[in-house]
Write a protein that holds these residues in place. Structure first.
Motif, PDB file in Angstrom:
ATOM      1  N   LYS A 198       0.842  -1.209   0.000  1.00 33.91           N
ATOM      2  CA  LYS A 198       0.000   0.000   0.000  1.00 33.91           C
ATOM      3  C   LYS A 198       0.881   1.264   0.000  1.00 33.91           C
ATOM      4  O   LYS A 198       1.895   1.284  -0.659  1.00 33.91           O
ATOM      5  CB  LYS A 198      -0.961  -0.040   1.195  1.00 33.91           C
ATOM      6  N   HIS A 238      -8.546  -3.248  -6.145  1.00 31.45           N
ATOM      7  CA  HIS A 238      -8.475  -3.449  -4.691  1.00 31.45           C
ATOM      8  C   HIS A 238      -9.600  -2.657  -4.006  1.00 31.45           C
ATOM      9  O   HIS A 238      -9.979  -1.579  -4.487  1.00 31.45           O
ATOM     10  CB  HIS A 238      -7.102  -2.998  -4.172  1.00 31.45           C
ATOM     11  N   GLU A 244     -11.212 -10.703  -1.167  1.00 28.95           N
ATOM     12  CA  GLU A 244     -10.768  -9.971   0.029  1.00 28.95           C
ATOM     13  C   GLU A 244     -11.962  -9.332   0.721  1.00 28.95           C
ATOM     14  O   GLU A 244     -12.305  -8.175   0.435  1.00 28.95           O
ATOM     15  CB  GLU A 244      -9.792  -8.875  -0.375  1.00 28.95           C
ATOM     16  N   ILE A 292     -10.227  -7.232   6.352  1.00 28.92           N
ATOM     17  CA  ILE A 292      -9.034  -6.469   5.974  1.00 28.92           C
ATOM     18  C   ILE A 292      -8.721  -5.390   7.005  1.00 28.92           C
ATOM     19  O   ILE A 292      -9.618  -4.668   7.444  1.00 28.92           O
ATOM     20  CB  ILE A 292      -9.232  -5.800   4.590  1.00 28.92           C
ATOM     21  N   GLY A 293      -7.459  -5.286   7.350  1.00 27.33           N
ATOM     22  CA  GLY A 293      -6.987  -4.128   8.117  1.00 27.33           C
ATOM     23  C   GLY A 293      -7.082  -4.268   9.625  1.00 27.33           C
ATOM     24  O   GLY A 293      -7.549  -5.284  10.157  1.00 27.33           O
ATOM     25  N   SER A 341      -6.064 -10.053   6.776  1.00 29.37           N
ATOM     26  CA  SER A 341      -5.499 -10.448   8.077  1.00 29.37           C
ATOM     27  C   SER A 341      -4.722 -11.766   8.040  1.00 29.37           C
ATOM     28  O   SER A 341      -4.755 -12.539   9.004  1.00 29.37           O
ATOM     29  CB  SER A 341      -6.597 -10.510   9.142  1.00 29.37           C
ATOM     30  N   LEU A 367      -3.009 -12.590  -0.435  1.00 22.82           N
ATOM     31  CA  LEU A 367      -2.606 -11.184  -0.549  1.00 22.82           C
ATOM     32  C   LEU A 367      -2.450 -10.698   0.890  1.00 22.82           C
ATOM     33  O   LEU A 367      -3.379 -10.825   1.688  1.00 22.82           O
ATOM     34  CB  LEU A 367      -3.729 -10.384  -1.201  1.00 22.82           C
ATOM     35  N   GLY A 408      -1.395  -7.645   3.582  1.00 23.72           N
ATOM     36  CA  GLY A 408      -1.122  -6.232   3.829  1.00 23.72           C
ATOM     37  C   GLY A 408      -0.155  -6.065   4.983  1.00 23.72           C
ATOM     38  O   GLY A 408       1.056  -6.257   4.858  1.00 23.72           O
ATOM     39  N   ARG A 409      -0.706  -5.755   6.178  1.00 17.94           N
ATOM     40  CA  ARG A 409       0.118  -5.394   7.345  1.00 17.94           C
ATOM     41  C   ARG A 409       1.284  -6.321   7.623  1.00 17.94           C
ATOM     42  O   ARG A 409       2.418  -5.870   7.798  1.00 17.94           O
ATOM     43  CB  ARG A 409      -0.767  -5.339   8.604  1.00 17.94           C
TER      44      ARG A 409
HETATM   45  C1  PEP Z   1      -5.213  -5.950   1.903  1.00 18.14           C
HETATM   46  O1  PEP Z   1      -5.663  -4.823   2.117  1.00 18.14           O
HETATM   47  O2  PEP Z   1      -5.016  -6.341   0.737  1.00 18.14           O
HETATM   48  C2  PEP Z   1      -4.942  -6.828   3.033  1.00 18.14           C
HETATM   49  C3  PEP Z   1      -4.970  -8.099   2.809  1.00 18.14           C
HETATM   50  O3  PEP Z   1      -4.664  -6.228   4.255  1.00 18.14           O
HETATM   51  P1  PEP Z   1      -4.334  -6.929   5.661  1.00 18.14           P
HETATM   52  O4  PEP Z   1      -3.501  -8.158   5.401  1.00 18.14           O
HETATM   53  O5  PEP Z   1      -3.602  -5.899   6.424  1.00 18.14           O
HETATM   54  O6  PEP Z   1      -5.650  -7.300   6.276  1.00 18.14           O
END
Ligand code: PEP
Length: 259
Positions: free
Chosen positions: A11, A95, A167, A172-173, A213, A232, A234-235
Motif C-alpha cells: 500500500k 483493490h 478480500e 481487511i486491516g 489479516s 494477498l 497487507g500489514r
Molecule cells: C489488503 O488490504 O489487501 C490486506 C490483505 O490487508 P491486511 O492483510 O492488512 O488485512
C-alpha cells in the motif's frame, strides 16, 4: 496443480530506501520458485529500483495499479505498457481501497484488466463482498456481480492466466481477523462461477488468492483450503521477518508436522 502465489501489498508504506533495505534483508531467504511464486507490490516509485535488484531472483515486483490507457494526457496515471517495458509481469487491479477511496467502478476495473491482459501483463483482479449474495455464519456477502463485470471481454486464453482474489472488507486491516470458513467459501464461490460461465479448464487453471489479516500464524491454515491458491497480505508483509516466514510457509509447515 496450481502453483501457490504469496503477494505482499505494501500500500502507501515504505520509501525507496526502506523498500531496498527490505529486499536486502529477505532476498537470500526466499524459497525456490518451482514450488511457490512470491511477489511484492510496493509504492510505484519504488518499483524501478526493486526491479533492478530482483532481476535474477525469484521475486516478482508487482504494480499496485495501472491506467486504462497506454499513454496520453492523463496526469498522475501509470501506464501498464511502460510497466511491462520495465519488466513488471503483474498488476493488482480493483483493490477494495481503490474502489472505496478512489471510486473505481467495475467498469473502470474492467477497462484496466483489458488494458493489462491485452499487453501481456497479468492482472491480479481483486473482488470484495457486497451485502447481498452469499451467506456465511448468518452474514450475507456478494462477490459475483463484480466478478462477471470485471472479467468481461477477456478471451478464454486470457482468463486462464488472470489471477483472482477474494478480500472481504470485514477481514481487511487493523482490528479485523481472518475467518477461515469465509476465506474458503469466497474462493470456492468464485471458482464455481468461473466453472459455470467459462468451463472446467479455466476453473481448474485459474489461481484464486485470499486476502484479509493473513499472518505467519494463520497462513498455513488458509493455504490448506482447497480453493485458496495464494494470499494477498497487507500489514504482516511489511515486516521482513514475518514476510520470510510466510514465504516459507510450506517448509515451516512440514517442519511443524515432523516435530
Ligand atoms: C489488503 O488490504 O489487501 C490486506 C490483505 O490487508 P491486511 O492483510 O492488512 O488485512
Amino acid at each position: 496443480m496450481r502453483k501457490p502465489f504469496i503477494v505482499a501489498n505494501w500500500k502507501m508504506h515504505k520509501n525507496v530506501e526502506q523498500s531496498v533495505a527490505f529486499l536486502h534483508k529477505v532476498l537470500d531467504r526466499l524459497p525456490n520458485s518451482d514450488h511457490v511464486d512470491i511477489g511484492i507490490a510496493p509504492q510505484s516509485f519504488a518499483t524501478y529500483p526493486m526491479i533492478e535488484i530482483t532481476q535474477h531472483t525469484n521475486l516478482q515486483i508487482i504494480s499496485q495499479n495501472a491506467a486504462t490507457k497506454y499513454d496520453g494526457a492523463y496526469t498522475g496515471e501509470i501506464s501498464v505498457k511502460d510497466l511491462k517495458d520495465m519488466g513488471i509481469n503483474y498488476v493488482m487491479l480493483g483493490h477494495s481501497e481503490r474502489r472505496r477511496f478512489f471510486h473505481e467502478s467495475n467498469q473502470i476495473v474492467n477497462q484496466k484488466v483489458l488494458a493489462a491482459a491485452n499487453i501481456g501483463v497479468t492482472p491480479i483482479v481483486c473482488t470484495n463482498e457486497d451485502e447481498e449474495s452469499i451467506v456465511v455464519n448468518n452474514k450475507r456477502y456478494y462477490i459475483l456481480r463484480q466478478l462477471h463485470n470485471v472479467l468481461q471481454g477477456l478471451s478464454i486464453e486470457q482468463l486462464q492466466k488472470v489471477i483472482l482474489s477474494f478480500e472481504p472488507t470485514s477481514s481487511i486491516g487493523e482490528g479485523h481477523e481472518m475467518n477461515l470458513q469465509l476465506a474458503e467459501r469466497g474462493c470456492q464461490l468464485l471458482r464455481q462461477q468461473i466453472r459455470l460461465f467459462y468451463g472446467n479448464d479455466v476453473a481448474n487453471k485459474i489461481r484464486i488468492l485470499y486476502g484479509g489479516s493473513v499472518n505467519p500464524d494463520n497462513i498455513a491454515q488458509v493455504m490448506d483450503q482447497p480453493d485458496v491458491d495464494g494470499v494477498l497480505i497487507g500489514r504482516a508483509s511489511l515486516d521482513p521477518e514475518k514476510f520470510v516466514q510466510m514465504a516459507n510457509y510450506q517448509n515451516n509447515y512440514a517442519l511443524a508436522l515432523q516435530n
